[in-house]
Write a protein that holds these residues in place. Structure first.
Motif, PDB file in Angstrom:
ATOM      1  N   GLN A 139     -39.048  35.605  71.436  1.00 52.29           N
ATOM      2  CA  GLN A 139     -37.636  35.387  71.095  1.00 52.29           C
ATOM      3  C   GLN A 139     -36.834  34.866  72.276  1.00 52.29           C
ATOM      4  O   GLN A 139     -35.665  34.517  72.122  1.00 52.29           O
ATOM      5  N   GLY A 140     -37.428  34.826  73.454  1.00 52.21           N
ATOM      6  CA  GLY A 140     -36.732  34.262  74.603  1.00 52.21           C
ATOM      7  C   GLY A 140     -36.047  35.278  75.476  1.00 52.21           C
ATOM      8  O   GLY A 140     -35.175  34.933  76.273  1.00 52.21           O
ATOM      9  N   GLY A 141     -36.414  36.542  75.373  1.00 54.93           N
ATOM     10  CA  GLY A 141     -35.827  37.591  76.209  1.00 54.93           C
ATOM     11  C   GLY A 141     -35.264  38.720  75.385  1.00 54.93           C
ATOM     12  O   GLY A 141     -35.069  38.591  74.176  1.00 54.93           O
ATOM     13  N   THR A 161     -32.312  40.036  75.323  1.00 55.42           N
ATOM     14  CA  THR A 161     -30.957  39.885  74.789  1.00 55.42           C
ATOM     15  C   THR A 161     -30.822  38.691  73.859  1.00 55.42           C
ATOM     16  O   THR A 161     -29.782  38.511  73.232  1.00 55.42           O
ATOM     17  N   ALA A 162     -31.859  37.879  73.766  1.00 61.35           N
ATOM     18  CA  ALA A 162     -31.808  36.697  72.891  1.00 61.35           C
ATOM     19  C   ALA A 162     -32.036  37.108  71.440  1.00 61.35           C
ATOM     20  O   ALA A 162     -32.652  38.130  71.163  1.00 61.35           O
ATOM     21  N   THR A 163     -31.545  36.311  70.541  1.00 59.09           N
ATOM     22  CA  THR A 163     -31.765  36.536  69.113  1.00 59.09           C
ATOM     23  C   THR A 163     -32.180  35.213  68.488  1.00 59.09           C
ATOM     24  O   THR A 163     -31.497  34.204  68.636  1.00 59.09           O
ATOM     25  N   ARG A 164     -33.299  35.236  67.812  1.00 54.27           N
ATOM     26  CA  ARG A 164     -33.821  34.020  67.172  1.00 54.27           C
ATOM     27  C   ARG A 164     -32.968  33.633  65.978  1.00 54.27           C
ATOM     28  O   ARG A 164     -32.287  34.447  65.390  1.00 54.27           O
ATOM     29  N   ASP A 165     -33.075  32.359  65.632  1.00 52.21           N
ATOM     30  CA  ASP A 165     -32.432  31.843  64.425  1.00 52.21           C
ATOM     31  C   ASP A 165     -33.487  31.673  63.359  1.00 52.21           C
ATOM     32  O   ASP A 165     -34.623  31.313  63.672  1.00 52.21           O
ATOM     33  N   TYR A 220     -30.516  34.294  61.779  1.00 49.28           N
ATOM     34  CA  TYR A 220     -30.080  35.598  62.256  1.00 49.28           C
ATOM     35  C   TYR A 220     -30.979  36.729  61.755  1.00 49.28           C
ATOM     36  O   TYR A 220     -31.313  37.635  62.497  1.00 49.28           O
ATOM     37  N   GLY A 235     -34.014  37.078  63.859  1.00 57.30           N
ATOM     38  CA  GLY A 235     -33.678  37.703  65.138  1.00 57.30           C
ATOM     39  C   GLY A 235     -33.511  39.200  65.018  1.00 57.30           C
ATOM     40  O   GLY A 235     -34.003  39.960  65.859  1.00 57.30           O
ATOM     41  N   HIS A 249     -35.719  42.390  66.735  1.00 55.06           N
ATOM     42  CA  HIS A 249     -35.149  43.539  67.441  1.00 55.06           C
ATOM     43  C   HIS A 249     -35.570  44.855  66.784  1.00 55.06           C
ATOM     44  O   HIS A 249     -35.902  45.818  67.483  1.00 55.06           O
TER      45      HIS A 249
END
Length: 137
Positions: A34-36, A38-42, A44, A47, A51
Motif C-alpha cells: 500500500q506504500g507505507g 499511513t498510505a491508503t490505496r485507491d 478507498y 485501502g 488497514h
C-alpha cells in the motif's frame, strides 16, 4: 479459568510463535504494497481493507503470543484466507472501481504474499481444529 486462555495439548510455544511471525509478515507485505503505514490505496474501500487486515494480523499475533489460542488461530486463519480471496477476485473478475490488477497473476509481491498466507493457513486451520476438539471441562 477462561477457556480462551487455556492452552490445549499440542499448542506449544513454537507453533504460536511461528503463527504470530507469519501474521506479522502478512501485515508487513500489505504495508509495503500500500506504500507505507499511513498510505491508503485507491479505491478507498481497498485501502480500508488493507488497514483492517494489518490490524487483524497484529491482533492475531498478540492473541497467539498471549496464549489465547482459539481466538488467535481463528483470526490467523482469517488473516490468511482474506487476502487470498482478495487476490483471486482482484486478478480474476476484478473488483468494483478496481481493475488495476486484473490478469496480473505473477506479480512478485503478490506471489510472496500468497506463499506466506498459504503457510499461515496450513498452520492455523489444523491447530484451530485441534483447540476446538480439546475444550477444557
Amino acid at each position: 479459568m477462561s477457556g480462551h486462555t487455556v492452552e490445549p495439548p499440542g499448542a506449544g510455544w513454537a507453533p504460536r510463535w511461528a503463527g504470530a511471525l507469519l501474521c506479522l509478515v502478512v501485515a508487513g507485505v500489505h504495508v509495503v504494497d500500500q506504500g507505507g503505514i499511513t498510505a491508503t490505496r485507491d479505491p478507498y474501500y481497498i485501502g480500508i481493507a488493507y488497514h483492517v487486515l494489518e490490524i487483524a494480523a497484529a491482533v492475531a499475533a498478540a492473541l497467539l503470543l498471549a496464549g489465547c489460542v482459539r481466538a488467535g488461530w481463528l483470526l490467523a486463519a482469517g488473516v490468511a484466507a482474506g487476502p487470498v480471496l482478495g487476490y483471486i477476485l482482484s486478478r480474476g473478475p476484478g473488483l468494483p472501481h478496481y481493475r488495476d490488477d486484473v490478469g496480473n497473476w505473477t506479480e512478485p509481491l503478490g506471489l510472496a504474499s500468497l506463499a506466506v498466507e498459504g503457510a499461515l493457513f496450513l498452520l492455523a486451520v489444523p491447530l484451530l481444529a485441534h483447540s476446538l476438539r480439546h475444550r477444557p471441562r
